[in-house]
Design an enzyme around this catalytic site. Structure first.
Site, short mmCIF file in Angstrom:
data_model
loop_
_atom_site.label_atom_id
_atom_site.label_comp_id
_atom_site.label_asym_id
_atom_site.label_seq_id
_atom_site.Cartn_x
_atom_site.Cartn_y
_atom_site.Cartn_z
N GLY A 26 3.63 -4.31 4.07
CA GLY A 26 3.80 -5.70 3.62
C GLY A 26 3.30 -6.72 4.65
N GLY A 27 3.73 -6.59 5.88
CA GLY A 27 3.33 -7.55 6.92
C GLY A 27 1.83 -7.54 7.15
N SER A 28 1.22 -6.35 7.10
CA SER A 28 -0.23 -6.23 7.31
C SER A 28 -0.98 -6.87 6.14
CB SER A 28 -0.63 -4.76 7.40
OG SER A 28 0.07 -4.14 8.45
N PRO A 85 9.51 -4.52 0.49
CA PRO A 85 10.48 -4.24 1.55
C PRO A 85 9.83 -4.27 2.94
CG PRO A 85 10.75 -2.70 -0.26
CD PRO A 85 9.50 -3.49 -0.56
N VAL A 86 10.61 -4.72 3.92
CA VAL A 86 10.12 -4.91 5.29
C VAL A 86 10.35 -3.64 6.11
CG1 VAL A 86 10.52 -6.30 7.37
CG2 VAL A 86 10.59 -7.39 5.13
N ALA A 87 9.42 -3.33 7.02
CA ALA A 87 9.53 -2.13 7.89
C ALA A 87 9.78 -0.88 7.06
CB ALA A 87 10.63 -2.31 8.94
N ALA A 88 8.97 -0.73 6.00
CA ALA A 88 9.25 0.30 4.99
C ALA A 88 8.12 1.32 4.84
CB ALA A 88 9.50 -0.37 3.65
N LEU A 143 5.19 0.34 3.68
CA LEU A 143 4.42 -0.17 2.54
C LEU A 143 3.41 -1.22 2.96
CD1 LEU A 143 7.35 -0.41 -0.03
CD2 LEU A 143 5.43 1.20 -0.10
N ASP A 195 -3.13 -1.44 9.92
CA ASP A 195 -3.29 -1.40 8.46
C ASP A 195 -4.02 -2.61 7.90
OD1 ASP A 195 -1.98 1.02 8.12
OD2 ASP A 195 -0.02 0.11 7.77
N LYS A 237 0.85 -1.20 0.00
CA LYS A 237 0.00 0.00 0.00
C LYS A 237 0.87 1.24 0.00
CE LYS A 237 0.71 1.29 4.58
NZ LYS A 237 1.47 2.45 5.05
O1 C5P Z 1 -1.09 -1.38 14.68
P1 C5P Z 1 0.35 -1.47 14.37
O2 C5P Z 1 0.97 -2.74 14.91
O3 C5P Z 1 0.69 -1.25 12.95
O4 C5P Z 1 1.01 -0.28 15.15
C1 C5P Z 1 2.37 -0.23 15.53
C2 C5P Z 1 2.53 0.86 16.58
O5 C5P Z 1 2.35 2.14 15.97
C3 C5P Z 1 1.51 0.79 17.69
O6 C5P Z 1 1.97 0.00 18.74
C4 C5P Z 1 1.38 2.24 18.11
O7 C5P Z 1 2.44 2.58 18.97
C5 C5P Z 1 1.60 3.01 16.82
N1 C5P Z 1 0.35 3.39 16.15
C6 C5P Z 1 -0.40 4.46 16.63
N2 C5P Z 1 -1.56 4.82 16.00
C7 C5P Z 1 -1.97 4.18 14.90
C8 C5P Z 1 -1.22 3.10 14.38
C9 C5P Z 1 -0.07 2.73 15.03
O8 C5P Z 1 -0.03 5.08 17.63
N3 C5P Z 1 -3.11 4.56 14.30
#
Ligand code: C5P
Length: 355
Positions: A123-125, A116-119, A121, A160, A18
């Site tokens: 990917g994991g979601s 790419p990972v942790a990017a 984008l 995501d 995405k």
């Molecule tokens: O939901 P996800 O695992 O992608 O979120 C990773 C971290 O990013 C959450 O633990 C939170 O600290 C932060 N986050 C947030 N608000 C969002 C999405 C993520 O604070 N809407």
């Protein structure tokens, strides 16, 4: 072949990346997450997920791709933390909670990483969203878990994930659980150049930096995001959409926080802008940078230019790995996904400065 193996249908799914075209942070929620207003689109670049019966008592995961290239760190973390296995486990638990009495045998998941990972984008979601649907299909119980229940499984796995479960262009609000489908622009699918500097950025670290004060003056990104969502809802041509790139590129409230977490990205982004001569945006919490083009051919030419600039040392290093550079299409989305529900409230606002 045992009964358990016979009850699993092998399933293959494509899990697209995405892009956040806009990302406004509109507040902090009681659960600690941030409330967002973001226009998100699916990309052609995608991971591949295959599920088959496991020759083992527990679900298994085999990942290929990520460890051998510039896609990401060699260590993707322990398998039980991987979103694919968590998604399969959550789908099984949801079936049991709904009284599905069929056996739900262990699954062997094979994940080919191309995103790419942790990017920034997703990917994991996206892998997680694909795994929910694929597991239900593999067990032959797709009808047992209603769309609303799938959406709540998705929310429980990550902010995501609901976007990917819905498929297609969307306005994403709340923590990520409110997904309003938007029609893609009319005309040829726009393309995008992705440049992911070789340093993974943790979403949690970026939101923590935002909460700590690394943020722009409030309001501008939200106005742009609302305006874009309204224009898309009303119907927009692809050419007009690409003309909006300059407005979208600055409509990301997380950019200062990403810069605080990874300062080398700032000169990198500036230099990339000089190489491509077009607006450069940041996807989500980064570090992926994007540049919009009206056609795939134009994006591919830009990718060649950027690779040449990297080889010539015109782009400063911004990570331990070489950047990932890729031209890809923005997908129009699932042809079957409904796009008319809830569009009324997105009627275009009066002009807010966008051209
Ligand atoms: O939901 P996800 O695992 O992608 O979120 C990773 C971290 O990013 C959450 O633990 C939170 O600290 C932060 N986050 C947030 N608000 C969002 C999405 C993520 O604070 N809407």
């Amino acid at each position: 072949m045992t009964d358990a193996l016979r009850r699993v249908t092998p399933v293959v799914r494509v899990a697209p990346a995405k892009l956040n075209l806009t990302l406004a942070v509109v507040g902090r929620r009681e659960d600690g997450f941030h409330a967002l207003h973001s226009v998100m689109v699916p990309l052609q670049i995608a991971d591949r997920l295959a599920l088959a019966p496991a020759f083992a008592p527990a679900d298994r995961l085999h990942v290929t791709g990520a460890t051998t290239s510039e896609l990401g760190p060699a260590d993707m973390g322990p398998p039980d933390r991987n979103l694919v296995l968590r998604a399969i486990g959550a789908a099984r638990a949801a079936c049991r909670a709904r009284g599905v009495d069929a056996d739900l045998p262990a699954l062997a998941a094979r994940l080919e990483k191309r995103i790419p990972v942790a990017a920034g984008l997703g990917g994991g979601s996206s892998d997680a969203a694909a795994a929910i649907d694929a597991a239900l299909e593999a067990w032959g119980v797709a009808g047992a878990v209603a769309p609303a229940d799938r959406a709540s499984i998705a929310s429980s796995l990550g902010s995501d994930v609901p976007f990917f479960l819905a498929g297609g262009w969307a306005l994403v609000e709340g923590r990520g659980e409110r997904v309003t489908p938007l029609p893609a622009p009319r005309g040829p699918e726009p393309a995008v150049l992705l440049v992911t500097p070789g340093t993974g950025v943790s979403t949690a670290a970026v939101f923590a930096a935002f909460a700590g004060g690394a943020r722009p003056a409030p309001g501008a990104a939200l106005a742009s995001s609302r305006h874009l969502a309204g224009e898309l809802a009303a119907g927009m041509t692809a050419a007009r959409f690409v003309e909006r790139a300059g407005i979208m590129a600055v409509a990301n409230d997380l950019a200062p926080a990403t810069a605080a977490v990874a300062p080398a990205l700032v000169p990198f982004r500036r230099a990339l802008g000089r190489v491509v001569g077009r607006p450069v945006g940041q996807s989500g919490s980064g570090p992926t940078l994007w540049v919009l083009y009206p056609s795939m051919a134009a994006a591919e030419t830009a990718a060649i230019d950027v690779r040449a600039a990297l080889a010539a040392g015109e782009l400063p290093a911004a990570g331990e790995r070489p950047p990932f550079v890729c031209a890809t299409r923005i997908l129009a989305g699932d042809p079957g996904s409904p796009v008319d529900a809830g569009l009324d409230r997105l009627a275009p606002t009066t002009h807010d400065g966008g051209t």
